[in-house]
Design a protein around this motif. Structure first.
Motif, mmCIF file in Angstrom:
data_model
loop_
_atom_site.group_PDB
_atom_site.id
_atom_site.type_symbol
_atom_site.label_atom_id
_atom_site.label_comp_id
_atom_site.label_asym_id
_atom_site.label_seq_id
_atom_site.Cartn_x
_atom_site.Cartn_y
_atom_site.Cartn_z
ATOM 1 N N ALA A 1 -60.475 12.615 14.728
ATOM 2 C CA ALA A 1 -61.792 12.654 14.086
ATOM 3 C C ALA A 1 -61.895 13.829 13.117
ATOM 4 O O ALA A 1 -62.447 13.696 12.012
ATOM 5 N N ILE B 1 -62.832 12.587 9.302
ATOM 6 C CA ILE B 1 -64.245 12.637 8.929
ATOM 7 C C ILE B 1 -64.543 13.920 8.173
ATOM 8 O O ILE B 1 -64.164 15.007 8.605
ATOM 9 N N THR C 1 -68.641 10.533 3.784
ATOM 10 C CA THR C 1 -68.614 11.007 5.173
ATOM 11 C C THR C 1 -69.121 9.930 6.126
ATOM 12 O O THR C 1 -68.542 9.703 7.193
ATOM 13 N N CYS C 2 -70.184 9.232 5.752
ATOM 14 C CA CYS C 2 -70.720 8.161 6.599
ATOM 15 C C CYS C 2 -69.732 7.003 6.719
ATOM 16 O O CYS C 2 -69.575 6.417 7.801
ATOM 17 N N LEU D 1 -67.027 8.026 9.100
ATOM 18 C CA LEU D 1 -67.507 7.971 10.486
ATOM 19 C C LEU D 1 -67.476 6.538 11.012
ATOM 20 O O LEU D 1 -66.989 6.281 12.130
ATOM 21 N N LEU E 1 -75.998 6.878 14.235
ATOM 22 C CA LEU E 1 -74.804 6.036 14.243
ATOM 23 C C LEU E 1 -75.029 4.889 15.208
ATOM 24 O O LEU E 1 -75.448 5.098 16.356
ATOM 25 N N ALA F 1 -67.695 12.444 17.350
ATOM 26 C CA ALA F 1 -67.536 12.043 15.943
ATOM 27 C C ALA F 1 -68.866 12.107 15.207
ATOM 28 O O ALA F 1 -68.930 12.536 14.045
ATOM 29 N N ALA F 2 -69.939 11.677 15.881
ATOM 30 C CA ALA F 2 -71.259 11.706 15.249
ATOM 31 C C ALA F 2 -71.696 13.140 14.975
ATOM 32 O O ALA F 2 -72.255 13.447 13.919
ATOM 33 N N ALA G 1 -69.681 14.496 12.063
ATOM 34 C CA ALA G 1 -70.198 13.967 10.804
ATOM 35 C C ALA G 1 -71.501 14.652 10.420
ATOM 36 O O ALA G 1 -71.740 14.945 9.237
#
Length: 408
Positions: free
Chosen positions: A22, A26, A35-36, A39, A134, A154-155, A158
């Motif tokens: 990740a 990301i 970036t989104c 993710l 997310l 990961a969220a 991000a």
């Protein structure tokens, strides 16, 4: 389970490896949408079959967000058919709940009436600020603890990058506002001149340059036209540019000829020692006599487009840049007809990597304008002809023409 990066794998080692992935996958750029997208792609590869990222219009403190947030979908990944419109009891309320609680929310939903899906919504939360949500969807098994942990990590990662992106945008806006203030419109020339200017910041990561232009009214209907370029980039260059501009206004007000104005500026800057060197081109236009007197401190010569639209690169003696203390500036006077359009510019207009500057200048002089082209249209044509929108450096241009006065 294929396509989910080992979602069924267990153990701290598997989770740690996914988190390492990740970090690399990301936030590779400062672009918010990228970036989104990264993710969504990552979680689809690791833990789910489909994913979507919804952003708030601006980041807000977690304790102050609206309970009816205005979320905008900016990225999706995986099987889009799983991201169907949610029912009143579906993902939108889950998203709001995730924002409210600041934690991942999981639920089992039967959206189609035939295929059950597991849904998890995770707030994009970092440093106490919410950026969005997310949404992760999968068929079959529910999300494991490992999958939940990886998705949450990961969220959050991000969200940190989104915070950096928005901070960068805010700084950029502030700096560009400062630059616009420093590079304000030039002073008004005498009404016997038509004037047009353009400024194009480069598309690189450099936010501020030292390119500038100015006009100074002189006695007897004459106007001094100025284009300059402080060496280097950044805020320091912009501040030095403003200092040069202020000094030039003061020295030019003494009504010295252009080459002596340059001498005074060069001596003052060299004595100060705190300013960066700069190039500068001065052109004193005398409409009553139909002349232009030019002097250059390390700056590129201007181009004059005649009434028939043909261009001519003017030849003049080029002295050293300002700030060296060497001096040695000379003036050249030439005729300037009412139909002539004088175009002054900084080197960003013509400098191209891998191309000799003489070839670039010749290409500029080779532009043919339609007869009767105004000063604004002339600058637009020059920018298009030299593809200045893709220049690697800032571009500043100034065009002037003696205003035709009908006989009384």
């Amino acid at each position: 389970m294929t396509g989910r990066g080992g979602e069924d794998a267990t153990g701290a080692g598997a989770s740690f490896a996914a988190m390492e992935d990740a970090v690399e996958a990301i936030g590779t750029t400062l672009d918010e949408r990228t970036t989104c997208e990264e993710l969504a792609e990552f979680v689809c590869r690791e833990v789910c079959d489909a994913a979507a990222v919804d952003l708030l219009p601006t980041d807000v403190p977690a304790a102050e967000h609206s309970h009816e947030p205005n979320l905008t979908r900016v990225a999706t990944g995986g099987r889009s058919e799983l991201l169907t419109a949610w029912t009143a009891h579906g993902a939108r309320p889950l998203s709001v709940q995730a924002l409210d609680e600041g934690l991942p929310i999981k639920a089992s939903l039967d959206l189609s009436g035939t295929v059950p899906r597991e849904v998890m919504t995770v707030p994009l939360l970092a440093h106490g600020h919410l950026y969005g949500v997310l949404l992760a969807v999968r068929q079959g098994q529910s999300f494991s603890d490992r999958g939940t942990a990886v998705t949450h990590y990961a969220a959050r990662l991000a969200a940190v990058h989104l915070g950096h992106s928005r901070q960068h945008d805010a700084v950029r806006d502030t700096v560009l506002s400062l630059q616009r203030a420093l590079l304000s419109e030039p002073g008004r020339p005498h009404p016997n001149l038509d004037l047009a200017t353009r400024y194009l910041p480069s598309g690189s990561s450099v936010l501020v340059g030292g390119d500038w232009f100015e006009t100074v009214r002189l006695h007897f209907g004459r106007t001094l036209l100025v284009v300059g370029d402080v060496m280097g980039h950044g805020l320091d260059a912009a501040v030095d540019m403003n200092a040069y501009r202020s000094m030039l206004r003061y020295v030019a007000s003494t009504d010295l000829p252009p080459h002596r104005v340059l001498r005074r500026l060069d001596a003052a800057v060299a004595e100060d020692g705190a300013r960066r060197p700069a190039t500068c081109l001065l052109v004193q236009v005398d409409p009553a006599r139909g002349t232009a007197t030019l002097a250059s401190a390390g700056h590129l010569p201007p181009v004059v487009f005649a009434g028939d639209g043909t261009g001519e690169l003017l030849h003049l003696t080029v002295g050293p840049p300002l700030g060296t203390g060497v001096g040695g500036y000379e003036a050249v006077t030439r005729a300037l007809a009412v139909e002539d359009t004088l175009v002054m510019f900084t080197d960003g207009l013509v400098e191209r990597r891998g191309e000799d500057i003489d070839a670039s200048l010749a290409r500029l002089a080779g532009l043919r304008l339609p007869p009767g082209t105004g000063v604004d249209a002339a600058l637009d044509a020059v920018l298009v002809w030299l593809d200045a929108r893709h220049a690697e450096d800032d571009v500043a241009l100034l065009a002037a023409r003696i205003r035709h006065r009908p006989p009384v």
